[in-house]
Write a protein that holds these residues in place. Sequence first.
Motif, PDB file in Angstrom:
ATOM      1  N   ALA A 239       0.833  -1.204   0.000  1.00 42.80           N
ATOM      2  CA  ALA A 239       0.000   0.000   0.000  1.00 42.80           C
ATOM      3  C   ALA A 239       0.870   1.258   0.000  1.00 42.80           C
ATOM      4  O   ALA A 239       0.540   2.251  -0.645  1.00 42.80           O
ATOM      5  CB  ALA A 239      -0.933  -0.001   1.203  1.00 42.80           C
ATOM      6  N   GLU A 240       1.989   1.203   0.717  1.00 39.46           N
ATOM      7  CA  GLU A 240       2.896   2.357   0.730  1.00 39.46           C
ATOM      8  C   GLU A 240       3.432   2.629  -0.674  1.00 39.46           C
ATOM      9  O   GLU A 240       3.616   3.773  -1.074  1.00 39.46           O
ATOM     10  CB  GLU A 240       4.048   2.119   1.714  1.00 39.46           C
ATOM     11  N   GLN A 241       3.685   1.556  -1.438  1.00 39.80           N
ATOM     12  CA  GLN A 241       4.118   1.736  -2.833  1.00 39.80           C
ATOM     13  C   GLN A 241       3.014   2.402  -3.651  1.00 39.80           C
ATOM     14  O   GLN A 241       3.292   3.251  -4.507  1.00 39.80           O
ATOM     15  CB  GLN A 241       4.473   0.388  -3.446  1.00 39.80           C
ATOM     16  N   ALA A 242       1.765   2.019  -3.394  1.00 42.91           N
ATOM     17  CA  ALA A 242       0.645   2.611  -4.129  1.00 42.91           C
ATOM     18  C   ALA A 242       0.527   4.101  -3.825  1.00 42.91           C
ATOM     19  O   ALA A 242       0.222   4.907  -4.711  1.00 42.91           O
ATOM     20  CB  ALA A 242      -0.652   1.893  -3.772  1.00 42.91           C
ATOM     21  N   ILE A 243       0.770   4.472  -2.579  1.00 44.47           N
ATOM     22  CA  ILE A 243       0.696   5.884  -2.195  1.00 44.47           C
ATOM     23  C   ILE A 243       1.725   6.705  -2.962  1.00 44.47           C
ATOM     24  O   ILE A 243       1.499   7.882  -3.269  1.00 44.47           O
ATOM     25  CB  ILE A 243       0.879   6.035  -0.665  1.00 44.47           C
ATOM     26  N   ARG A 244       2.830   6.075  -3.330  1.00 40.26           N
ATOM     27  CA  ARG A 244       3.877   6.805  -4.065  1.00 40.26           C
ATOM     28  C   ARG A 244       3.611   6.890  -5.567  1.00 40.26           C
ATOM     29  O   ARG A 244       4.380   7.510  -6.304  1.00 40.26           O
ATOM     30  CB  ARG A 244       5.241   6.153  -3.802  1.00 40.26           C
ATOM     31  N   LEU A 245       2.530   6.274  -6.035  1.00 38.75           N
ATOM     32  CA  LEU A 245       2.137   6.435  -7.444  1.00 38.75           C
ATOM     33  C   LEU A 245       1.638   7.862  -7.682  1.00 38.75           C
ATOM     34  O   LEU A 245       1.363   8.586  -6.726  1.00 38.75           O
ATOM     35  CB  LEU A 245       1.040   5.426  -7.795  1.00 38.75           C
ATOM     36  N   PRO A 246       1.482   8.290  -8.939  1.00 34.70           N
ATOM     37  CA  PRO A 246       1.023   9.662  -9.219  1.00 34.70           C
ATOM     38  C   PRO A 246      -0.280   9.998  -8.494  1.00 34.70           C
ATOM     39  O   PRO A 246      -1.165   9.146  -8.350  1.00 34.70           O
ATOM     40  CB  PRO A 246       0.831   9.665 -10.735  1.00 34.70           C
ATOM     41  N   ALA A 247      -0.382  11.244  -8.058  1.00 32.04           N
ATOM     42  CA  ALA A 247      -1.509  11.686  -7.225  1.00 32.04           C
ATOM     43  C   ALA A 247      -2.851  11.553  -7.928  1.00 32.04           C
ATOM     44  O   ALA A 247      -3.889  11.461  -7.272  1.00 32.04           O
ATOM     45  CB  ALA A 247      -1.289  13.136  -6.795  1.00 32.04           C
ATOM     46  N   GLU A 248      -2.849  11.529  -9.262  1.00 30.94           N
ATOM     47  CA  GLU A 248      -4.122  11.438  -9.995  1.00 30.94           C
ATOM     48  C   GLU A 248      -4.790  10.075  -9.834  1.00 30.94           C
ATOM     49  O   GLU A 248      -5.963   9.910 -10.161  1.00 30.94           O
ATOM     50  CB  GLU A 248      -3.893  11.723 -11.482  1.00 30.94           C
ATOM     51  N   ILE A 249      -4.048   9.080  -9.368  1.00 32.89           N
ATOM     52  CA  ILE A 249      -4.616   7.749  -9.153  1.00 32.89           C
ATOM     53  C   ILE A 249      -5.385   7.748  -7.840  1.00 32.89           C
ATOM     54  O   ILE A 249      -4.850   8.078  -6.791  1.00 32.89           O
ATOM     55  CB  ILE A 249      -3.512   6.668  -9.153  1.00 32.89           C
ATOM     56  N   THR A 250      -6.663   7.409  -7.911  1.00 29.72           N
ATOM     57  CA  THR A 250      -7.514   7.359  -6.721  1.00 29.72           C
ATOM     58  C   THR A 250      -7.210   6.084  -5.934  1.00 29.72           C
ATOM     59  O   THR A 250      -7.070   5.010  -6.523  1.00 29.72           O
ATOM     60  CB  THR A 250      -9.003   7.390  -7.138  1.00 29.72           C
ATOM     61  N   LEU A 251      -7.117   6.211  -4.622  1.00 31.43           N
ATOM     62  CA  LEU A 251      -6.818   5.064  -3.767  1.00 31.43           C
ATOM     63  C   LEU A 251      -8.016   4.731  -2.881  1.00 31.43           C
ATOM     64  O   LEU A 251      -8.613   5.623  -2.282  1.00 31.43           O
ATOM     65  CB  LEU A 251      -5.602   5.358  -2.882  1.00 31.43           C
ATOM     66  N   ALA A 252      -8.348   3.446  -2.804  1.00 31.35           N
ATOM     67  CA  ALA A 252      -9.431   2.980  -1.932  1.00 31.35           C
ATOM     68  C   ALA A 252      -8.824   2.187  -0.782  1.00 31.35           C
ATOM     69  O   ALA A 252      -8.040   1.264  -1.014  1.00 31.35           O
ATOM     70  CB  ALA A 252     -10.401   2.103  -2.722  1.00 31.35           C
ATOM     71  N   PHE A 253      -9.207   2.550   0.442  1.00 29.53           N
ATOM     72  CA  PHE A 253      -8.665   1.890   1.627  1.00 29.53           C
ATOM     73  C   PHE A 253      -9.738   1.044   2.309  1.00 29.53           C
ATOM     74  O   PHE A 253     -10.863   1.503   2.517  1.00 29.53           O
ATOM     75  CB  PHE A 253      -8.124   2.925   2.613  1.00 29.53           C
ATOM     76  N   MET A 254      -9.350  -0.186   2.678  1.00 31.29           N
ATOM     77  CA  MET A 254     -10.254  -1.098   3.351  1.00 31.29           C
ATOM     78  C   MET A 254     -10.640  -0.561   4.725  1.00 31.29           C
ATOM     79  O   MET A 254      -9.795  -0.065   5.468  1.00 31.29           O
ATOM     80  CB  MET A 254      -9.579  -2.458   3.492  1.00 31.29           C
ATOM     81  N   THR A 255     -11.909  -0.696   5.062  1.00 31.96           N
ATOM     82  CA  THR A 255     -12.408  -0.165   6.335  1.00 31.96           C
ATOM     83  C   THR A 255     -11.667  -0.743   7.529  1.00 31.96           C
ATOM     84  O   THR A 255     -11.395  -0.037   8.503  1.00 31.96           O
ATOM     85  CB  THR A 255     -13.908  -0.477   6.491  1.00 31.96           C
ATOM     86  N   TYR A 256     -11.340  -2.033   7.478  1.00 31.58           N
ATOM     87  CA  TYR A 256     -10.784  -2.705   8.648  1.00 31.58           C
ATOM     88  C   TYR A 256      -9.261  -2.858   8.600  1.00 31.58           C
ATOM     89  O   TYR A 256      -8.679  -3.583   9.406  1.00 31.58           O
ATOM     90  CB  TYR A 256     -11.446  -4.078   8.850  1.00 31.58           C
ATOM     91  N   ALA A 257      -8.610  -2.191   7.655  1.00 32.12           N
ATOM     92  CA  ALA A 257      -7.148  -2.302   7.569  1.00 32.12           C
ATOM     93  C   ALA A 257      -6.498  -1.708   8.819  1.00 32.12           C
ATOM     94  O   ALA A 257      -6.939  -0.677   9.323  1.00 32.12           O
ATOM     95  CB  ALA A 257      -6.645  -1.569   6.328  1.00 32.12           C
ATOM     96  N   PRO A 258      -5.449  -2.342   9.347  1.00 39.65           N
ATOM     97  CA  PRO A 258      -4.780  -1.780  10.520  1.00 39.65           C
ATOM     98  C   PRO A 258      -4.130  -0.430  10.193  1.00 39.65           C
ATOM     99  O   PRO A 258      -3.567  -0.258   9.110  1.00 39.65           O
ATOM    100  CB  PRO A 258      -3.719  -2.832  10.867  1.00 39.65           C
ATOM    101  N   HIS A 259      -4.257   0.507  11.124  1.00 43.62           N
ATOM    102  CA  HIS A 259      -3.665   1.847  10.973  1.00 43.62           C
ATOM    103  C   HIS A 259      -4.143   2.560   9.704  1.00 43.62           C
ATOM    104  O   HIS A 259      -3.411   3.349   9.106  1.00 43.62           O
ATOM    105  CB  HIS A 259      -2.130   1.784  10.973  1.00 43.62           C
TER     106      HIS A 259
END
Length: 205
Positions: free
Chosen positions: A3-23
Motif C-alpha cells: 500500500a505504501e508503494q501505491a501511495i507513491r504512485l502519481p496523485a491522480e490515481i484514486t486510492l481505496a482503503f479497506m475499512t478494517y485495515a490496521p492503521h
Amino acid sequence: AHAEQAIRLPAEITLAFMTYAPHVDEMAKRARAQGHELMVHVPMEPLSDEIDPGPKALRVAYTEAEILDRLRWGLSQFDGYVGINNHMGSRFTQDSRGMRVVIEELKRRNLLFLDSKTIAGSVGDKLAIELGVAHVSRDVFLDDDMSSTAVLRQLALAERVARETGHAIAIGHPHPATIAAIKEWLPKAEAEGFILVPLSAVAKL
C-alpha cells in the motif's frame, strides 16, 4: 508495504482503503498528503458462503438498521474521502433493499458510489440514478492475473475503452506486479495523449 508503494504512485490515481485495515487512518492521511483522492473500500457479502469478505461486511440478511450501523462504522475509520466502492459484494450489490440503505446514506453525506461490478446484476447504478447520487462503474479489472504482462494487457484494454467512450475506470490492487506495470505504462499512455484524472472527475449523476 505494498500500500505504501501505491501511495507513491502519481496523485491522480484514486486510492481505496479497506475499512478494517490496521492503521488505516494514518495511511489515508499520508495518501491525502500526497494528493490522492480517497475512497472507502466497503466489504459486502459475496455469492459464495465459503469466502469471508472481512469484518463488518454488509449482508443481505441484516436489518436496515444493522446495514446502516456497519456502513457508518466503515465510514468512520478515516476521513477525507469522496465516496465508497464495494469489496466483493456479488450477493449484496444485487439486493435492492440493502443497496438502497447504502445509496441513501451516500446521498445524505454527498458521497459518490463506484460500483466495482463484481457481478453484472448489481443494482448500484440504477439506485444511484434514481436517488440522484453521483456514480461510476468499473470498466476493467487489472489484476485477476497477477503478472505484469497480464496487467499491461488489461491497461491496453482500458485504453481501448477510453478511446471508445471518452474515459475508462480500471481497478487494481497494490500487488508489486500491478504497481510495476502501471509505472511502466504511464509514460507511454501520456505520450499517446491519455490523461489520468481522479475518480470524481468522471462521476455522473
